[in-house]
Write a protein that holds these residues in place. Structure first.
Motif, PDB file in Angstrom:
ATOM      1  N   THR A 153      -8.330  -4.128  12.127  1.00  0.00           N
ATOM      2  CA  THR A 153      -7.463  -4.980  11.305  1.00  0.00           C
ATOM      3  C   THR A 153      -6.328  -4.132  10.737  1.00  0.00           C
ATOM      4  N   GLN A 154      -5.131  -4.702  10.732  1.00  0.00           N
ATOM      5  CA  GLN A 154      -4.011  -4.012  10.100  1.00  0.00           C
ATOM      6  C   GLN A 154      -4.142  -4.127   8.580  1.00  0.00           C
ATOM      7  N   PHE A 155      -4.757  -5.218   8.124  1.00  0.00           N
ATOM      8  CA  PHE A 155      -4.942  -5.432   6.678  1.00  0.00           C
ATOM      9  C   PHE A 155      -6.243  -4.784   6.210  1.00  0.00           C
ATOM     10  N   HIS A 156      -6.494  -4.886   4.903  1.00  0.00           N
ATOM     11  CA  HIS A 156      -7.663  -4.234   4.306  1.00  0.00           C
ATOM     12  C   HIS A 156      -8.728  -5.259   3.915  1.00  0.00           C
ATOM     13  N   PRO A 157      -9.766  -5.440   4.742  1.00  0.00           N
ATOM     14  CA  PRO A 157     -10.796  -6.436   4.391  1.00  0.00           C
ATOM     15  C   PRO A 157     -11.603  -6.041   3.158  1.00  0.00           C
ATOM     16  N   GLU A 158     -11.578  -4.731   2.820  1.00  0.00           N
ATOM     17  CA  GLU A 158     -12.395  -4.253   1.694  1.00  0.00           C
ATOM     18  C   GLU A 158     -11.797  -4.582   0.334  1.00  0.00           C
ATOM     19  N   VAL A 159     -10.500  -4.941   0.318  1.00  0.00           N
ATOM     20  CA  VAL A 159      -9.823  -5.180  -0.962  1.00  0.00           C
ATOM     21  C   VAL A 159     -10.033  -6.640  -1.390  1.00  0.00           C
ATOM     22  N   ALA A 160     -10.291  -6.844  -2.675  1.00  0.00           N
ATOM     23  CA  ALA A 160     -10.628  -8.193  -3.173  1.00  0.00           C
ATOM     24  C   ALA A 160      -9.527  -9.215  -2.881  1.00  0.00           C
ATOM     25  N   HIS A 161      -8.263  -8.770  -2.771  1.00  0.00           N
ATOM     26  CA  HIS A 161      -7.168  -9.701  -2.505  1.00  0.00           C
ATOM     27  C   HIS A 161      -7.237 -10.274  -1.089  1.00  0.00           C
ATOM     28  N   ASN A 166       4.351 -12.373   8.651  1.00  0.00           N
ATOM     29  CA  ASN A 166       5.521 -11.494   8.821  1.00  0.00           C
ATOM     30  C   ASN A 166       5.645 -11.026  10.263  1.00  0.00           C
ATOM     31  N   ASP A 167       4.907 -11.674  11.159  1.00  0.00           N
ATOM     32  CA  ASP A 167       4.949 -11.348  12.575  1.00  0.00           C
ATOM     33  C   ASP A 167       4.395  -9.964  12.886  1.00  0.00           C
ATOM     34  N   SER A 207      -5.465 -17.506   6.064  1.00  0.00           N
ATOM     35  CA  SER A 207      -5.987 -16.989   4.790  1.00  0.00           C
ATOM     36  C   SER A 207      -5.129 -15.812   4.328  1.00  0.00           C
ATOM     37  N   LYS A 208      -5.278 -15.475   3.057  1.00  0.00           N
ATOM     38  CA  LYS A 208      -4.488 -14.377   2.464  1.00  0.00           C
ATOM     39  C   LYS A 208      -5.194 -13.032   2.690  1.00  0.00           C
ATOM     40  N   VAL A 209      -4.389 -12.017   3.009  1.00  0.00           N
ATOM     41  CA  VAL A 209      -4.946 -10.676   3.212  1.00  0.00           C
ATOM     42  C   VAL A 209      -4.097  -9.657   2.446  1.00  0.00           C
ATOM     43  N   TRP A 210      -4.645  -8.443   2.316  1.00  0.00           N
ATOM     44  CA  TRP A 210      -3.931  -7.380   1.601  1.00  0.00           C
ATOM     45  C   TRP A 210      -3.432  -6.349   2.608  1.00  0.00           C
ATOM     46  N   MET A 211      -2.116  -6.157   2.636  1.00  0.00           N
ATOM     47  CA  MET A 211      -1.510  -5.189   3.561  1.00  0.00           C
ATOM     48  C   MET A 211      -1.036  -3.957   2.794  1.00  0.00           C
ATOM     49  N   SER A 212      -1.084  -2.805   3.440  1.00  0.00           N
ATOM     50  CA  SER A 212      -0.576  -1.590   2.817  1.00  0.00           C
ATOM     51  C   SER A 212      -0.317  -0.579   3.934  1.00  0.00           C
ATOM     52  N   HIS A 213       0.794  -0.771   4.677  1.00  0.00           N
ATOM     53  CA  HIS A 213       1.031   0.113   5.828  1.00  0.00           C
ATOM     54  C   HIS A 213       2.518   0.350   6.064  1.00  0.00           C
ATOM     55  N   MET A 214       2.817   1.501   6.698  1.00  0.00           N
ATOM     56  CA  MET A 214       4.186   1.814   7.111  1.00  0.00           C
ATOM     57  C   MET A 214       4.371   1.457   8.585  1.00  0.00           C
ATOM     58  N   ASP A 215       3.462   2.001   9.434  1.00  0.00           N
ATOM     59  CA  ASP A 215       3.610   1.800  10.881  1.00  0.00           C
ATOM     60  C   ASP A 215       2.951   0.483  11.307  1.00  0.00           C
ATOM     61  N   TYR A 221       3.628  -4.021   1.955  1.00  0.00           N
ATOM     62  CA  TYR A 221       2.659  -3.754   0.893  1.00  0.00           C
ATOM     63  C   TYR A 221       2.416  -5.031   0.105  1.00  0.00           C
ATOM     64  N   GLY A 222       1.157  -5.360  -0.077  1.00  0.00           N
ATOM     65  CA  GLY A 222       0.823  -6.514  -0.906  1.00  0.00           C
ATOM     66  C   GLY A 222       0.263  -7.653  -0.089  1.00  0.00           C
ATOM     67  N   SER A 223       0.365  -8.843  -0.649  1.00  0.00           N
ATOM     68  CA  SER A 223      -0.292 -10.001  -0.063  1.00  0.00           C
ATOM     69  C   SER A 223       0.485 -10.525   1.147  1.00  0.00           C
ATOM     70  N   ALA A 224      -0.237 -10.958   2.165  1.00  0.00           N
ATOM     71  CA  ALA A 224       0.385 -11.602   3.328  1.00  0.00           C
ATOM     72  C   ALA A 224      -0.587 -12.667   3.810  1.00  0.00           C
ATOM     73  N   GLU A 225      -0.068 -13.552   4.680  1.00  0.00           N
ATOM     74  CA  GLU A 225      -0.967 -14.576   5.206  1.00  0.00           C
ATOM     75  C   GLU A 225      -1.210 -14.298   6.680  1.00  0.00           C
ATOM     76  N   ILE A 226      -2.458 -14.447   7.127  1.00  0.00           N
ATOM     77  CA  ILE A 226      -2.700 -14.306   8.567  1.00  0.00           C
ATOM     78  C   ILE A 226      -3.122 -15.647   9.149  1.00  0.00           C
ATOM     79  N   GLU A 227      -2.817 -15.775  10.430  1.00  0.00           N
ATOM     80  CA  GLU A 227      -3.242 -16.964  11.178  1.00  0.00           C
ATOM     81  C   GLU A 227      -4.105 -16.470  12.338  1.00  0.00           C
ATOM     82  N   LEU A 228      -5.226 -17.137  12.556  1.00  0.00           N
ATOM     83  CA  LEU A 228      -6.150 -16.652  13.593  1.00  0.00           C
ATOM     84  C   LEU A 228      -5.699 -17.054  14.992  1.00  0.00           C
ATOM     85  N   ASP A 229      -5.947 -16.141  15.952  1.00  0.00           N
ATOM     86  CA  ASP A 229      -5.742 -16.453  17.370  1.00  0.00           C
ATOM     87  C   ASP A 229      -7.091 -16.586  18.062  1.00  0.00           C
TER      88      ASP A 229
END
Ligand code: XMP
Length: 516
Positions: free
Chosen positions: A169-177, A153-154, A128-136, A107-115
């Motif tokens: 996307t596992q992250f949330h592109p809609e969130v401002a973070h 975080n792999d 770039s920084k993305v917003w994560m909020s997931h269990m699975d 939950y919260g901010s994470a960094e992604i690297e493009l493949d």
């Protein structure tokens, strides 16, 4: 005329707290979006001829019993699909990948690297920084799919099938973070899918004018205006569509902010030529409120009297077949989604403006498809002044719930004067538009002060300012100390009856926004 719904997006709502945000972000790119419940059939979706589908996030695990049922054939539809979070897991699972519950969420901010920086990630920097909020999370991507990005975080950050007609996307592109969220959504709408940017305020107005004329014909429409932005925009829109076939009324219950009714009527009447009249009903309202201190009783009295006054005035005007209201899209979604559910009533909201059950009007609701920020854009396009368009929300019972204890004409005036000073300073210091709602509260406590050599024993004023997106939760606004000091000095020096000012630093929850 452009068809504003053409080549838009259908968003299937799997229960994410961010679903409305997805819809708004899509519309910010001038593409129409519509939120539908997860059980919507593929046929119903295809009937709307969307250019793309977005699967929202959601609180469930795809393995859980509570996972929403949906028509799985949707995932094979001949439409580009973006899955977000839960939506990614649905796609991955459906196409033969593996999703695991590790018991540890992110939950919260994470960094992604493009493949892969084509398609969905075109023009996005390599990290770039993305917003994560997931269990699975995904443990194996489907055969034939590839990774577009991974997180620091792999965790698999984004995946796509071979030709990117399915992206997720596992992250949330809609969130401002998520720093590059708008670019990613833009790429989905216009590179991956073939959406049309026809959803604009100007096109919306053109379309509504046509629809209103068709609905109303030669009929006459009554528009109830409260002083707030929604009903003011409805009045302006109706006038543009059918001119003097519409009549607007503003009922002044005597508990509006200083000059609020007058300013609103002027903007509509002088500014745009709208046929509007203000009815001063304050004597009746204030006499009914005499001696009443209980907040819920105040609301009831005002709500009921509003209905009596409206009924009488409508009767006087006579011969109206339609009533125009400022219902917005979140109300429409809410009533669809929460059907059958009961919510705990904390305050009996929205009782003002409620109408008699036996009224025989047909409803005209031209803003049913809009979010609040879109209503503001439509208002601008119609030529309403910025001061009215950016106005903070104001509760139906007005100052009645901001005068703690008994309501008297004298106390209304003290509060109106103090609140006006407060609002002026927020404008002067350029803070008004950073705040979701700001207001003053007259507290029935007197405190000692000293002015010149004189002892004073006057009222205490509370001032409040909150940030929020929808009023459901709110944080107190971190007001600069210099502004607070200016507000307190000017109010105490210029508003007779106030000798002390306090700033409310309670968030919601546990507090509510209003004090009553
Ligand atoms: P609370 O105080 O419940 O307020 O945190 C949330 C939002 O609702 C507004 N509010 C009202 N609006 N009738 C209304 O039309 C009401 O009785 C009422 N009470 C609160 C409040 O101003 C805030 O925007």
């Amino acid at each position: 005329m452009n068809n504003i719904h053409e080549k838009g997006v259908v968003i299937l709502d799997f229960g994410s707290q961010y679903t409305q945000l997805i819809a708004r972000r899509v519309r910010e790119q001038n593409v129409h979006s519509e939120i539908l419940p997860p059980e919507t059939s593929l046929d119903e979706i295809l009937n709307r001829a969307p250019a793309a589908l977005i699967l929202s996030g959601g609180p469930s695990s795809i393995f859980g019993n509570e996972a929403p049922l949906f028509d799985e054939s949707i995932l094979d539809a001949d439409l580009p699909i973006l899955g977000i979070c839960y939506g990614l897991q649905l796609l991955a699972h459906h196409y033969g990948g593996a999703v695991v519950s590790t018991g540890q969420g992110e939950y919260g901010s994470a960094e992604i690297e493009l493949d892969d920086n084509s398609g969905l990630f075109f023009n996005v920097p390599s990290t770039s920084k993305v917003w994560m909020s997931h269990m699975d999370r995904i443990s194996k991507i489907p055969d034939g799919w590839h990774t577009l990005a991974h997180s620091s975080n792999d965790v698999v950050g984004a995946i796509a099938n071979e030709d990117q007609t399915r992206v997720a996307t596992q992250f949330h592109p809609e969130v401002a973070h998520t720093e590059e969220g708008q670019t990613i959504l833009h790429n989905f709408l216009f590179t991956v899918a073939n959406c049309a940017p026809t959803w604009t305020a100007g096109n919306f107005i053109d379309q509504q004018i046509e629809l209103i004329r068709k609905q109303v014909g030669e009929g006459k429409v009554l528009v109830g205006v409260s002083g707030g932005v929604d009903s003011t925009v409805v009045a302006a829109l109706l006038y543009k569509a059918i001119g003097d076939q519409s009549t607007a009324v503003l009922i002044d219950h005597g508990l509006l902010r200083k000059n609020e009714g007058r300013d609103c009527v002027n903007a509509l009447k002088t500014g745009l030529g709208v046929n509007i009249n203000m009815f001063d009903e304050s004597d009746i309202f204030l006499s009914k409120l005499e001696g009443v201190t209980d907040p819920e009783k105040k609301r009831k009295i005002i709500g009921n009297q509003f209905i009596y006054s409206f009924d009488r005035i409508a009767g006087e005007i006579g011969d109206m077949q339609f009533l125009a209201q400022g219902t917005l899209y979140p109300d429409v979604i809410e009533s669809g989604v929460s059907k059958g559910k009961t919510a705990h009533v904390i305050k009996s909201h929205h009782n003002v403006g409620g109408l008699p059950d036996d009224m025989t009007f047909k409803l005209v609701e031209p803003l049913r498809e809009l979010f609040k920020d879109e209503v503001r854009n439509v208002g601008r396009e119609l030529g309403l002044p910025e001061s009215l368009i950016e106005r903070h929300p104001f509760p139906g019972p007005g100052l009645a719930v901001r005068i703690i204890g008994e309501i008297t004409e004298e106390r209304i005036q003290i509060l109106q004067d103090a609140d006006q000073v407060y609002m002026d300073i927020l404008h002067e210091d350029g803070l008004y538009n950073d705040i979701w709602q700001a207001f003053s509260v007259l507290i029935p406590v007197q405190t000692v002060g000293v002015m010149g050599d004189q002892r004073t024993y006057e009222n205490l004023l509370g001032i409040r300012a909150v940030t929020s997106t929808d009023g459901m939760t709110a944080d107190w606004y971190r007001m600069p100390a210099e502004t607070l000091s200016k507000i307190s000095n000017r109010i105490v020096n210029s508003v007779p009856g106030i000798n002390r000012v306090v700033y409310d630093i309670t968030s919601k929850p546990p507090g509510t926004i209003e004090w009553e």
